[in-house]
Design an enzyme around this catalytic site. Structure first.
Site, PDB file in Angstrom:
ATOM      1  N   LYS A  11       0.876  -1.170   0.000  1.00 28.02           N
ATOM      2  CA  LYS A  11       0.000   0.000   0.000  1.00 28.02           C
ATOM      3  C   LYS A  11       0.911   1.217   0.000  1.00 28.02           C
ATOM      4  CE  LYS A  11      -3.657   2.530   2.234  1.00 28.02           C
ATOM      5  NZ  LYS A  11      -4.045   3.037   3.543  1.00 28.02           N
ATOM      6  N   GLY A  48      -8.296   9.799   9.265  1.00 29.74           N
ATOM      7  CA  GLY A  48      -8.546   9.845  10.699  1.00 29.74           C
ATOM      8  C   GLY A  48      -9.648  10.798  11.131  1.00 29.74           C
ATOM      9  N   ALA A  89      -9.690   6.108   3.921  1.00 30.38           N
ATOM     10  CA  ALA A  89      -9.562   7.310   4.755  1.00 30.38           C
ATOM     11  C   ALA A  89     -10.855   8.110   4.826  1.00 30.38           C
ATOM     12  CB  ALA A  89      -8.436   8.210   4.250  1.00 30.38           C
ATOM     13  N   GLY A  90     -11.211   8.477   6.016  1.00 23.11           N
ATOM     14  CA  GLY A  90     -12.363   9.351   6.229  1.00 23.11           C
ATOM     15  C   GLY A  90     -13.645   8.625   6.589  1.00 23.11           C
ATOM     16  N   ASN A 147     -10.053   1.911   9.471  1.00 25.02           N
ATOM     17  CA  ASN A 147      -9.193   1.655  10.623  1.00 25.02           C
ATOM     18  C   ASN A 147      -9.655   2.439  11.850  1.00 25.02           C
ATOM     19  OD1 ASN A 147      -5.599   1.951  11.258  1.00 25.02           O
ATOM     20  ND2 ASN A 147      -7.197   1.096  12.487  1.00 25.02           N
ATOM     21  N   THR A 148      -9.486   3.772  11.794  1.00 28.15           N
ATOM     22  CA  THR A 148      -9.759   4.591  12.976  1.00 28.15           C
ATOM     23  C   THR A 148     -11.163   4.366  13.531  1.00 28.15           C
ATOM     24  OG1 THR A 148      -8.269   6.259  12.100  1.00 28.15           O
ATOM     25  CG2 THR A 148      -9.762   6.973  13.836  1.00 28.15           C
TER      26      THR A 148
END
EC number: 2.8.1.10
Lengths: 370, 256
Positions: free
Chosen positions: B98, B159, B185-186, B207-208
């Site tokens: 990645k 994040g 992301a986001g 993830n976050t």
């Protein structure tokens, strides 16, 4: 990257595709009309029989979308036939090799005379057309003709025999802007019947021409089917499939679609499948509803009345006063045409018609130094 | 319905990809990843002790059906990214990478120019390159041309959990792409993930939103279900918001 449309095309079956179009229902059409982004299944619905009662809705949407993207403008272009020499037999074409007609290829002086006439009319975009006769009108002749006239036109398009990638690259270097290459029909077996002899009989080589053009880095590719050779709904679908593939693969290239219907000519082939005016409007609107950005082109094959109205329905470029015989404007107006045109009005009259309809005829929309 | 996702030589049943950062413990991370049923898990190379075969984080991820996706998080340019990828290949025995290059330490926004340069180089070196990028449709096509196996446009700054702020561009990317589009992301909630899948994204990476929730295991399961629901809705073809044409005089009366 070295993909080609053929690998996708070969996964489709003509009869199954037609059956799938014919199976579309009013609900499918309504579903497609409600969407903002439409896919090829929606396109099938919009060209289907089930969409016939929805033609006015399609036209209204097509008009709005076209105005949003292209404004109140119509691009003007004119064809110039350089040669009627041809080594192909095409059942529908006046230039077909077996037709006993006088053959002519324009000389430099003749080309410049024709150009002088067209420049006076105001044209800045020109379409150079030849038959397929590689020895006389091969790449060196085409390139030479382009170089002869390049200072007089901002935009040079050709409609000639399919070439190899390196040949397109050579012509692009010489300021070629666009290439029109119509598949005629995407029905493989019928294609063979209509092109029994000559290089054009190679279905796959023709099918992959836009790929070669895309790889060569051409600015614009024009696609189309000759409506009348086979079922127009299936041929429209395969044209759309081809368009969508090309847009995804050669994403820096622009695309246009033309809608030629089989016209009377000296070969005398009658259309196998009739496409009415209503059908043609449906097809044009379906393409606009499928793709907001594709240029849609209308030639002088169609009648005055039809062309007067179609400029509001999605079409974005128009030819006028066209002659389809080499030297037809000045040199030899009486020689045999490739096909008969229907709208014989002068360029001035067409331009006035557009203006009276609130549309601006655009003569220059490219800079050949780019 | 057989609706598997294929990237390079691998086939995935789950379209939820997950990350390994921000969990409060390796055990909790492991439990959440199991609940997510994710088969592709990204791990920051900078966090792995490549000299330690007993690296605790790696040990808590590895299971037979799990594919490890090392990322180059922390590098600032193409040169560093290529070096990091080679290190990852050697240490983790995978040619999947990645590609993340974010020279900006505040928002961690990806550098498009360095990413394209690194992607081209890594493809030539035989990597399966999954580039993390801004939602830039032209960059996506350029990456596709140099041979990346997918594109991973961001939905919002990494994040932030803000969802699909780049919606208009994601739609264009999905429409134009010939390779899988993974929204990265986001994504802050299962509804964001479902929406991305309804749009036609091929997968999402989260993830976050899982790691920092109060119950990461339950949240991982919620994401799993949301991704499946979104994909199912996409396949079923959503009904559209009705559009009415402007009323005006008939355009087709000349045909009658």
């Amino acid at each position: 990257m070295n993909t080609s449309f053929q690998s996708i095309f070969d996964t489709y079956n003509w009869d199954d595709t037609l059956a799938s179009i014919n199976a579309k229902t009013a609900q499918d059409v309504e579903f497609a009309l409600e969407k903002t982004k439409r896919d090829l299944e929606d396109f099938k619905a919009l060209i289907s029989l089930a969409a016939k009662p929805y033609l006015e809705q399609m036209a209204q949407q097509s008009r709005l979308i076209t105005k949003k993207r292209f404004g109140n403008t119509i691009q003007m272009y004119v064809p110039m036939y350089l040669s009627n020499e041809c080594q192909n037999i095409c059942t529908y074409c006046g230039f077909s090799m077996t037709n006993k007609i006088p053959r002519r290829t324009l000389t430099d002086a003749e080309i410049l005379k024709e150009v002088s006439f067209l420049k006076e009319k105001g044209y800045d975009h020109i379409l150079l057309v030849t038959g397929e006769a590689n020895k006389t009108v091969g790449v060196p002749y085409i390139k030479h003709a382009m170089e002869l006239i390049k200072d007089q036109f901002s935009n040079i398009t050709i409609e000639v025999q399919p070439l190899h990638q390196n040949e397109y690259e050579e012509l692009i270097q010489a300021n070629l802007y666009a290439v029109l290459v119509y598949q005629e029909t995407y029905h493989r077996a019928e294609y063979k019947k209509h092109h029994p002899k000559g290089k054009k009989s190679n279905f796959d080589f023709r099918l992959e021409t836009p790929d070669r053009l895309g790889r060569a880095g051409i600015h614009k590719i024009g696609l189309g089917a000759l409506f009348g050779l086979e079922d127009w709904r299936a041929d429209s679908f395969f044209t759309a499939l081809h368009l969508k593939y090309l847009q995804k693969t050669y994403w820096k290239t622009k695309y246009s679609i033309s809608f030629p219907r089989l016209r009377p000519h000296s070969g005398g082939l009658e259309p196998k499948v009739e496409m009415t005016d209503r059908d043609l409007v449906q097809t044009i609107c379906a393409f606009r509803l499928l793709d907001e950005d594709v240029e849609l082109s209308m030639s002088t094959r169609e009648s005055e009345t039809f062309r007067n109205h179609i400029v509001h329905l999605g079409v974005t470029s128009l030819s006028a006063e066209s002659k389809t015989n080499p030297g037809g404007y000045v040199i030899d107006p009486q020689s045999l045409e490739q096909f008969e045109i229907s709208d014989e009005r002068s360029t001035e009259v067409i331009a006035k018609m557009l203006q009276e309809n609130g549309l601006e005829p655009v003569w220059k929309d490219w800079e050949n130094r780019w | 319905m057989n609706d598997l996702l294929t990237i390079a030589d691998k086939t995935f049943h789950s379209r939820l990809f997950t990350g390994t950062g921000k969990f409060s413990s390796n055990q909790l991370m492991s439990d959440a990843l199991i609940a997510s049923e994710s088969e592709l898990i990204t791990v920051a190379l900078k966090r792995v002790d490549v000299n330690n075969e007993q690296d605790k984080m790696l040990k808590s991820i590895m299971r037979p059906h799990i594919n490890l996706l090392p990322n180059t998080s922390g590098v600032r340019d193409a040169k560093e990214a290529v070096f990091a990828a080679q290190l990852a290949r050697e240490a983790l025995e995978t040619n999947w990478i990645k590609l993340e290059i974010h020279p900006d330490p505040k928002y961690l926004l990806p550098d498009p120019i360095e990413t394209l340069k690194a992607a081209e180089e890594l493809v030539k070196l035989g990597f399966v390159v999954m580039p993390y990028i801004h939602a830039d449709p032209v960059l996506c096509k350029r990456l596709e041309e140099v041979g990346t196996q997918c594109v991973m446009p961001l939905g919002a700054p990494i994040g932030t959990n803000k969802g699909l702020k780049t919606l208009d561009f994601l739609e264009i990317i999905i429409e134009q792409s010939n390779i899988p589009v993974i929204v990265d992301a986001g994504i802050g909630s299962p509804s964001h993930a479902a929406f991305a899948m309804e749009l036609g994204a091929d997968a999402v990476l989260v993830n976050t939103a899982i790691a920092v929730s109060k119950n990461p295991v339950a949240m991982a399961k919620a994401f799993k279900m949301a991704v499946e629901a979104g994909r199912m809705a996409y396949n079923a073809k959503l009904a559209s918001v009705k559009q009415h044409a402007e009323a005006s005089s008939p355009l087709t009366s000349f045909l009658s």
